[in-house]
Structures are given as structure tokens and as C-alpha cells.
Design a protein around this motif. Structure first.
Motif, PDB file in Angstrom:
ATOM      1  N   LYS A   1      47.698  38.793  36.858  1.00  0.00           N
ATOM      2  CA  LYS A   1      46.378  37.830  36.595  1.00  0.00           C
ATOM      3  C   LYS A   1      46.175  37.048  38.322  1.00  0.00           C
ATOM      4  CE  LYS A   1      46.001  36.308  31.901  1.00  0.00           C
ATOM      5  NZ  LYS A   1      46.235  35.359  31.039  1.00  0.00           N
TER       6      LYS A   1
ATOM      7  N   ASN B   1      45.836  46.110  29.220  1.00  0.00           N
ATOM      8  CA  ASN B   1      45.573  44.865  28.832  1.00  0.00           C
ATOM      9  C   ASN B   1      46.642  44.397  27.781  1.00  0.00           C
ATOM     10  OD1 ASN B   1      43.726  44.319  30.814  1.00  0.00           O
ATOM     11  ND2 ASN B   1      42.223  45.176  29.427  1.00  0.00           N
TER      12      ASN B   1
ATOM     13  N   ASN C   1      38.308  37.496  42.009  1.00  0.00           N
ATOM     14  CA  ASN C   1      39.423  37.462  41.071  1.00  0.00           C
ATOM     15  C   ASN C   1      39.584  38.896  40.697  1.00  0.00           C
ATOM     16  OD1 ASN C   1      39.912  34.770  40.855  1.00  0.00           O
ATOM     17  ND2 ASN C   1      39.305  34.757  38.835  1.00  0.00           N
ATOM     18  N   CYS C   2      38.419  39.662  40.373  1.00  0.00           N
ATOM     19  CA  CYS C   2      38.807  41.153  39.905  1.00  0.00           C
ATOM     20  C   CYS C   2      39.475  42.294  41.127  1.00  0.00           C
ATOM     21  CB  CYS C   2      37.374  42.054  39.751  1.00  0.00           C
ATOM     22  SG  CYS C   2      36.013  41.529  41.005  1.00  0.00           S
TER      23      CYS C   2
ATOM     24  N   VAL D   1      43.306  41.451  41.376  1.00  0.00           N
ATOM     25  CA  VAL D   1      44.201  41.963  40.222  1.00  0.00           C
ATOM     26  C   VAL D   1      43.945  43.589  40.293  1.00  0.00           C
ATOM     27  CG1 VAL D   1      44.195  39.954  38.822  1.00  0.00           C
ATOM     28  CG2 VAL D   1      42.341  41.394  38.668  1.00  0.00           C
TER      29      VAL D   1
ATOM     30  N   CYS E   1      40.405  44.390  35.890  1.00  0.00           N
ATOM     31  CA  CYS E   1      39.387  43.664  36.328  1.00  0.00           C
ATOM     32  C   CYS E   1      38.231  42.680  35.312  1.00  0.00           C
ATOM     33  CB  CYS E   1      38.409  44.466  37.239  1.00  0.00           C
ATOM     34  SG  CYS E   1      37.869  45.881  36.630  1.00  0.00           S
TER      35      CYS E   1
ATOM     36  N   ASN F   1      39.875  39.754  33.416  1.00  0.00           N
ATOM     37  CA  ASN F   1      39.962  38.811  34.436  1.00  0.00           C
ATOM     38  C   ASN F   1      38.741  38.386  34.991  1.00  0.00           C
ATOM     39  OD1 ASN F   1      43.050  38.137  34.434  1.00  0.00           O
ATOM     40  ND2 ASN F   1      43.161  40.267  34.976  1.00  0.00           N
TER      41      ASN F   1
END
Lengths: 75, 259
Positions: B189, B231, A57-58, A61, A21, A24
């Protein structure tokens, strides 16, 4: 122009601190807490609540689905 | 505006779907499995088909998928999920039946079931999570492991001469007549996640129309097996997996996209 203002709520005990998160987040709102949860993970939190736009967005994902997002339109 | 004023029920824009159970996901931090679980359950919730959906869990990391999804589930022997799904779908043609499999399950031990179910054009959906490794058993080499990629059974990297090259089962099943919709997606993503969700919805809607088998591959990470942080594994995946496993639709409406 109306600007959206948002906030997130993290389910601390479910968060595994994977940081997906965090990378992103387009506004760099999310950080990882120094404290750990019951499982020993550094959980996500809003380090800069003012910058959150509630873009979700967080939350989309997050592999563990721990983030709830709120958003209001501000004039 | 105070955070407290924002966090009110009327401002809610996103929350975890109630179709995921309260069970703690058994996956490693950052694993794509959790995201794929959530997307499937979100689509099932949006379509309002919770009571009519039957999932088949595989063997592998996602063997406990039935614990996390609040729908009817069955669990199949290693690689045999498409065969079990075939039986269930033929008995209940009105139900939405999907299998959820990893690459060791679908592309190695279950190759026969996969290819024949696709060839027969069973009216089911196959969700295939490809992370190029056997995650649960300790990171052994899978058929989908990339050339030169290190795993616990290929410690010097996969050697195509002695171990054979990795193969793309998604392109393979797209060649078969029975498949109607074949696509490859990712969930690392926000953009790809939203696209993947649309693909899941399309696949489940095609079942209603009895069009044939739909097959969705999710290229995913295995940070524990690849020995990387979540990541770093996502970046590695973009740089190394995506050139070999390109994103996008491979077959739409029964026709190859680049054929």
C-alpha cells in the motif's frame, strides 16, 4: 482553496493488469481497460480523468513502475 | 482543465526511475518484488551512488535482478549472497554493497551464510523479501510458510508437529551483536511503501558510517504460489502474515527496540 488537478499516463505495454493501483486509488479514478495489450493483460487507464488529484498513490504501489503522474495546482 | 494541458513536463511529479532498465520484469502481476526493486533504485538515484553501488542477486524469483537494476551486480550460488557480498565489501570498503534475497534463499539454504555474516557485522545491507513460499519452483513450503498454510509440498496445510513451526529469521539476526539496524516493512500500500523507502535509505546511509550490518525484511505476497488474485493476496497477507510477522523496527542503532 487551491485544488490539485492531476493526470496519469500508463505505459500500456508494460502494465500487467494486477489492479493494485486501482484499489489504492483514493478517488476511484483508475479502471481496467476492456482491451488488452500485447501480452494479453487488461491494462489500467483513467476511467474518470476529472477526479484525478495527482496524489501518486497508484504510481508508488505499481510493482512494474508503469505509471507516470502529472499534477497542477488549480485556483 | 483538459488532460492534455496537465500532461506537460513542468507538471511531472512522479516517473519511473531511469535506474531500472528497460527489461520487462519477469515477475507475476502484482508481485512485491517489482516494487522493492524500484524503491532500492529510487534511493540509489536520490543518493547519487549509482556508480558506487554493487548488488548481489540471489537464486529464486529474483535471480534476474541484475537485468532490471542498472548498477553493478553479481550473482551468487543459492543462499551464498552474504558471503559474496562480504568478499566484495572487504575489497572495496568504499562501495555500497547489498544483497537481495528471498526467503527460500536467505532463510533456508542460506541460513548459515546469513547468520554468520550478521554475526560478523559485515558492513553490508541485506534486503530480504519474505513471501512465505518458494515461488519460482512451483510454490513449495519454505521455512517461513505459516502454520496451516497450503503449499504444493504441504497440500493439507503446514503441520507444526511434523514440519516444525515457521521461524522469524529477522528476529533471530537482531539478537546478534553484528547487526546495527533490523526492520520489517511491507510494500502493498502507498503508506507502507513510503515507510519502506525511508528504511532503505537509512540502511544504505549506515553503510557510509561503517556501523555494521543492516537487515530489512519486506513481507510480500506470492499471488501465484498462494493461488489468489493480487488484491486478494494482499488482503490475505494483512490478515495472516502481519500478525505473525509484525511491521516495524526490531533493532535501531544496535539496540533492540523491545529488549
Amino acid at each position: 482553496m487551491a485544488k490539485a488537478k492531476g493526470a496519469i499516463v500508463v505505459d500500456v505495454e508494460r502494465c500487467k493488469g494486477c489492479q493494485v493501483c486501482m484499489v489504492n486509488c483514493p478517488t476511484d479514478t483508475i479502471g481496467m481497460a476492456e482491451a488488452v495489450n500485447g501480452k494479453g493483460y487488461h491494462y489500467a487507464y483513467m476511467k474518470d480523468p476529472e477526479s484525478c488529484t495527482g496524489c501518486t498513490n497508484c504510481a508508488v504501489v505499481c510493482p512494474d513502475g508503469v505509471i507516470t503522474v502529472y499534477r497542477v495546482k488549480k485556483n | 482543465m483538459e488532460v492534455k494541458e496537465i500532461i506537460r513536463p513542468e507538471n511531472l511529479v512522479y516517473k519511473r526511475t531511469p535506474l531500472l532498465t528497460d527489461a520487462y520484469l519477469s515477475y507475476c502481476p502484482g508481485c512485491g518484488h517489482g516494487t522493492v526493486h524500484r524503491l532500492i533504485m529510487e534511493v540509489v538515484e536520490e543518493m547519487g551512488i549509482q556508480e558506487d553501488t554493487i548488488g548481489i542477486a540471489p537464486v529464486g524469483c529474483s535471480v534476474l535482478a541484475y537485468d532490471f537494476m542498472d548498477i553493478d551486480c553479481s550473482q551468487a550460488a543459492h543462499g551464498r549472497a552474504p558471503a559474496v557480498a562480504t568478499g566484495i565489501k572487504r575489497l572495496w570498503p568504499d562501495k555500497y554493497v547489498f544483497t537481495y534475497q528471498g526467503d527460500g534463499d536467505l532463510a533456508a539454504i542460506g541460513t548459515g551464510e546469513t547468520i554468520h555474516a550478521c554475526n560478523r557485522g559485515e558492513n553490508i545491507t541485506i534486503f530480504f523479501v519474505n513471501n512465505g513460499i518458494y515461488g519460482m519452483t512451483g510454490g513449495q513450503m519454505a521455512p517461513t510458510t505459516l502454520e496451516g498454510m497450503k503449499s504444493s509440498t504441504s497440500p493439507y496445510g503446514r503441520n507444526n508437529e511434523t514440519m516444525g513451526p515457521p521461524y522469524k529469521i529477522t528476529e533471530l539476526v537482531a539478537q546478534l551483536e553484528g547487526t546495527h539496524y533490523v526492520t520489517r516493512q511491507a510494500v502493498h500500500k502507498p503508506g507502507p511503501v513510503r515507510k519502506a523507502k525511508k528504511a532503505i535509505r537509512k540502511a544504505l546511509e549506515l553503510q557510509k558510517e561503517n556501523k555494521g550490518l543492516s537487515f530489512i525484511e519486506f513481507v510480500s505476497n506470492c499471488n501465484a504460489g498462494w493461488k489468489m488474485t493480487p488484491n486478494d493476496s494482499n488482503i490475505w497477507m494483512e490478515e495472516n502474515m502481519f500478525p505473525f510477522y509484525p511491521m516495524g523496527d526490531i533493532k535501531v542503532d544496535g539496540k533492540l527496540v523491545n529488549g
